[in-house]
Design a protein around this motif. Sequence first.
Motif, PDB file in Angstrom:
ATOM      1  N   THR A 153     -42.239  12.761  16.209  1.00 18.02           N
ATOM      2  CA  THR A 153     -42.534  11.693  15.254  1.00 18.02           C
ATOM      3  C   THR A 153     -43.066  10.453  15.964  1.00 18.02           C
ATOM      4  O   THR A 153     -43.942   9.758  15.446  1.00 18.02           O
ATOM      5  CB  THR A 153     -41.273  11.360  14.442  1.00 18.02           C
ATOM      6  N   LEU A 154     -42.560  10.182  17.142  1.00 17.54           N
ATOM      7  CA  LEU A 154     -43.068   9.061  17.943  1.00 17.54           C
ATOM      8  C   LEU A 154     -44.557   9.222  18.212  1.00 17.54           C
ATOM      9  O   LEU A 154     -45.329   8.259  18.119  1.00 17.54           O
ATOM     10  CB  LEU A 154     -42.285   8.962  19.253  1.00 17.54           C
ATOM     11  N   GLY A 155     -44.983  10.437  18.560  1.00 22.12           N
ATOM     12  CA  GLY A 155     -46.392  10.676  18.856  1.00 22.12           C
ATOM     13  C   GLY A 155     -47.298  10.344  17.694  1.00 22.12           C
ATOM     14  O   GLY A 155     -48.408   9.821  17.877  1.00 22.12           O
ATOM     15  N   ALA A 156     -46.837  10.627  16.464  1.00 22.63           N
ATOM     16  CA  ALA A 156     -47.647  10.294  15.290  1.00 22.63           C
ATOM     17  C   ALA A 156     -47.842   8.790  15.168  1.00 22.63           C
ATOM     18  O   ALA A 156     -48.892   8.314  14.728  1.00 22.63           O
ATOM     19  CB  ALA A 156     -46.992  10.856  14.032  1.00 22.63           C
ATOM     20  N   GLY A 157     -46.833   8.029  15.576  1.00 26.02           N
ATOM     21  CA  GLY A 157     -46.942   6.580  15.515  1.00 26.02           C
ATOM     22  C   GLY A 157     -47.848   5.988  16.580  1.00 26.02           C
ATOM     23  O   GLY A 157     -48.252   4.828  16.471  1.00 26.02           O
ATOM     24  N   LEU A 158     -48.158   6.778  17.611  1.00 23.53           N
ATOM     25  CA  LEU A 158     -49.035   6.295  18.691  1.00 23.53           C
ATOM     26  C   LEU A 158     -50.502   6.658  18.475  1.00 23.53           C
ATOM     27  O   LEU A 158     -51.343   6.290  19.291  1.00 23.53           O
ATOM     28  CB  LEU A 158     -48.561   6.881  20.031  1.00 23.53           C
ATOM     29  N   LEU A 159     -50.808   7.375  17.404  1.00 19.12           N
ATOM     30  CA  LEU A 159     -52.201   7.759  17.158  1.00 19.12           C
ATOM     31  C   LEU A 159     -53.054   6.526  16.902  1.00 19.12           C
ATOM     32  O   LEU A 159     -52.585   5.539  16.332  1.00 19.12           O
ATOM     33  CB  LEU A 159     -52.278   8.714  15.961  1.00 19.12           C
ATOM     34  N   PRO A 160     -54.326   6.562  17.290  1.00 18.13           N
ATOM     35  CA  PRO A 160     -55.182   5.367  17.176  1.00 18.13           C
ATOM     36  C   PRO A 160     -55.611   5.093  15.733  1.00 18.13           C
ATOM     37  O   PRO A 160     -55.509   5.948  14.857  1.00 18.13           O
ATOM     38  CB  PRO A 160     -56.385   5.731  18.053  1.00 18.13           C
ATOM     39  N   GLY A 161     -56.120   3.869  15.537  1.00 13.04           N
ATOM     40  CA  GLY A 161     -56.724   3.503  14.266  1.00 13.04           C
ATOM     41  C   GLY A 161     -55.754   3.284  13.137  1.00 13.04           C
ATOM     42  O   GLY A 161     -56.104   3.434  11.966  1.00 13.04           O
ATOM     43  N   ALA A 162     -54.518   2.896  13.438  1.00 13.68           N
ATOM     44  CA  ALA A 162     -53.507   2.790  12.378  1.00 13.68           C
ATOM     45  C   ALA A 162     -53.828   1.683  11.372  1.00 13.68           C
ATOM     46  O   ALA A 162     -53.415   1.763  10.221  1.00 13.68           O
ATOM     47  CB  ALA A 162     -52.139   2.537  13.005  1.00 13.68           C
ATOM     48  N   ASP A 163     -54.546   0.652  11.790  1.00 17.90           N
ATOM     49  CA  ASP A 163     -54.803  -0.468  10.882  1.00 17.90           C
ATOM     50  C   ASP A 163     -56.199  -0.441  10.274  1.00 17.90           C
ATOM     51  O   ASP A 163     -56.562  -1.336   9.517  1.00 17.90           O
ATOM     52  CB  ASP A 163     -54.592  -1.800  11.614  1.00 17.90           C
ATOM     53  N   ARG A 164     -56.996   0.600  10.577  1.00 15.68           N
ATOM     54  CA  ARG A 164     -58.346   0.632  10.030  1.00 15.68           C
ATOM     55  C   ARG A 164     -58.809   2.018   9.587  1.00 15.68           C
ATOM     56  O   ARG A 164     -59.673   2.125   8.710  1.00 15.68           O
ATOM     57  CB  ARG A 164     -59.339   0.082  11.059  1.00 15.68           C
ATOM     58  N   LEU A 165     -58.257   3.081  10.150  1.00 17.29           N
ATOM     59  CA  LEU A 165     -58.713   4.429   9.810  1.00 17.29           C
ATOM     60  C   LEU A 165     -58.006   4.904   8.549  1.00 17.29           C
ATOM     61  O   LEU A 165     -56.787   4.938   8.484  1.00 17.29           O
ATOM     62  CB  LEU A 165     -58.421   5.388  10.972  1.00 17.29           C
ATOM     63  N   ARG A 166     -58.795   5.267   7.534  1.00 17.51           N
ATOM     64  CA  ARG A 166     -58.239   5.723   6.274  1.00 17.51           C
ATOM     65  C   ARG A 166     -59.061   6.901   5.745  1.00 17.51           C
ATOM     66  O   ARG A 166     -60.123   7.210   6.249  1.00 17.51           O
ATOM     67  CB  ARG A 166     -58.241   4.587   5.222  1.00 17.51           C
ATOM     68  N   GLY A 167     -58.535   7.531   4.691  1.00 20.29           N
ATOM     69  CA  GLY A 167     -59.293   8.571   4.026  1.00 20.29           C
ATOM     70  C   GLY A 167     -59.243   9.907   4.737  1.00 20.29           C
ATOM     71  O   GLY A 167     -58.297  10.238   5.444  1.00 20.29           O
ATOM     72  N   ARG A 168     -60.318  10.679   4.548  1.00 23.60           N
ATOM     73  CA  ARG A 168     -60.370  12.039   5.058  1.00 23.60           C
ATOM     74  C   ARG A 168     -60.284  12.090   6.579  1.00 23.60           C
ATOM     75  O   ARG A 168     -59.652  12.992   7.150  1.00 23.60           O
ATOM     76  CB  ARG A 168     -61.674  12.702   4.599  1.00 23.60           C
ATOM     77  N   ALA A 169     -60.906  11.132   7.243  1.00 22.70           N
ATOM     78  CA  ALA A 169     -60.878  11.125   8.708  1.00 22.70           C
ATOM     79  C   ALA A 169     -59.448  10.976   9.226  1.00 22.70           C
ATOM     80  O   ALA A 169     -59.054  11.638  10.190  1.00 22.70           O
ATOM     81  CB  ALA A 169     -61.757  10.000   9.250  1.00 22.70           C
ATOM     82  N   GLU A 170     -58.660  10.128   8.586  1.00 24.35           N
ATOM     83  CA  GLU A 170     -57.277   9.954   9.012  1.00 24.35           C
ATOM     84  C   GLU A 170     -56.479  11.233   8.779  1.00 24.35           C
ATOM     85  O   GLU A 170     -55.679  11.651   9.631  1.00 24.35           O
ATOM     86  CB  GLU A 170     -56.632   8.797   8.254  1.00 24.35           C
TER      87      GLU A 170
END
Length: 277
Positions: A153-170
């Motif tokens: 679960t920690l690894g999921a929180g370290l993924l990039p683009g948390a404040d800007r990546l949305r939608g299908r790409a996320e």
Amino acid sequence: MAGGRVRPVRLGPRSVAALVLVSAIGAMFFGWPLLADAGSGLAAHAGDAPWLLAVLLPLLVAVVVATIADSGMDAKAVAMLGVLAAVGAALRPLGAGTAGLEPMFFLMVLSGRVLGPGFGFVLGSVTMFASALLTGGVGPWMPFQMLAMGWFTLGAGLLPGADRLRGRAELLMLAGYGALAAFAYGTVMNLYGWTVITGMATGISFHPGDPLHENLVRFLAYCAATSLGWDLGRAVLTVVLTLTLGGTLLRALRRATRRAAFEARVTFEEAPTDRAG
């Protein structure tokens, strides 16, 4: 939070220190049998689970306290931790024991993404602890499962683009992480199980005291022979649920986080004074 965007709970120096400490201790408990001398008289993982649990529980509290101190979270964040852990624990029995189909992994990926690595580590560990109590799965493997799920679960929180990546790409990124991390979780847990199972074929069994590279070759053979299909089922279900339900759940988690006002800071403004005339 500009534009209504919710950022994951950030890591401060105390949170990082607590996570590094608990992860280092966890890695030591997982890996020490590979480095133990055959003549030391130490049996692999014999009796170390209670010691790991005794160390792990106060360190989880330390991670929570450090995250609260660094980010300004309050009781609402701890309450959300409890709710998500309860939901995750309830999801685990729905698939456990059936070809690795474990829907709780999907929830852990999305929760870690929204709430951040520190909160995610504690959530993963507490969820595994609660599910073990719920399903009667308490045993020497439980603290190792708690650590492995915390890292997942920690690894999921370290993924990039948390404040800007949305939608299908996320969603595609989260699905890809979920698939890889599902195999990683199985591999880490194999490292525990492989050293305590005896009577296997020579080519895949653990040989205490043998050179590290030889044991690692046997370990890879053990993973391929015993758990590859199970890990594949876990990975496929995580990907399918992320791509089909992930968007809805992400929006719900972000809405709940926004309403809980994580990291909102209290400010006081001077009240305007009435001026007669």
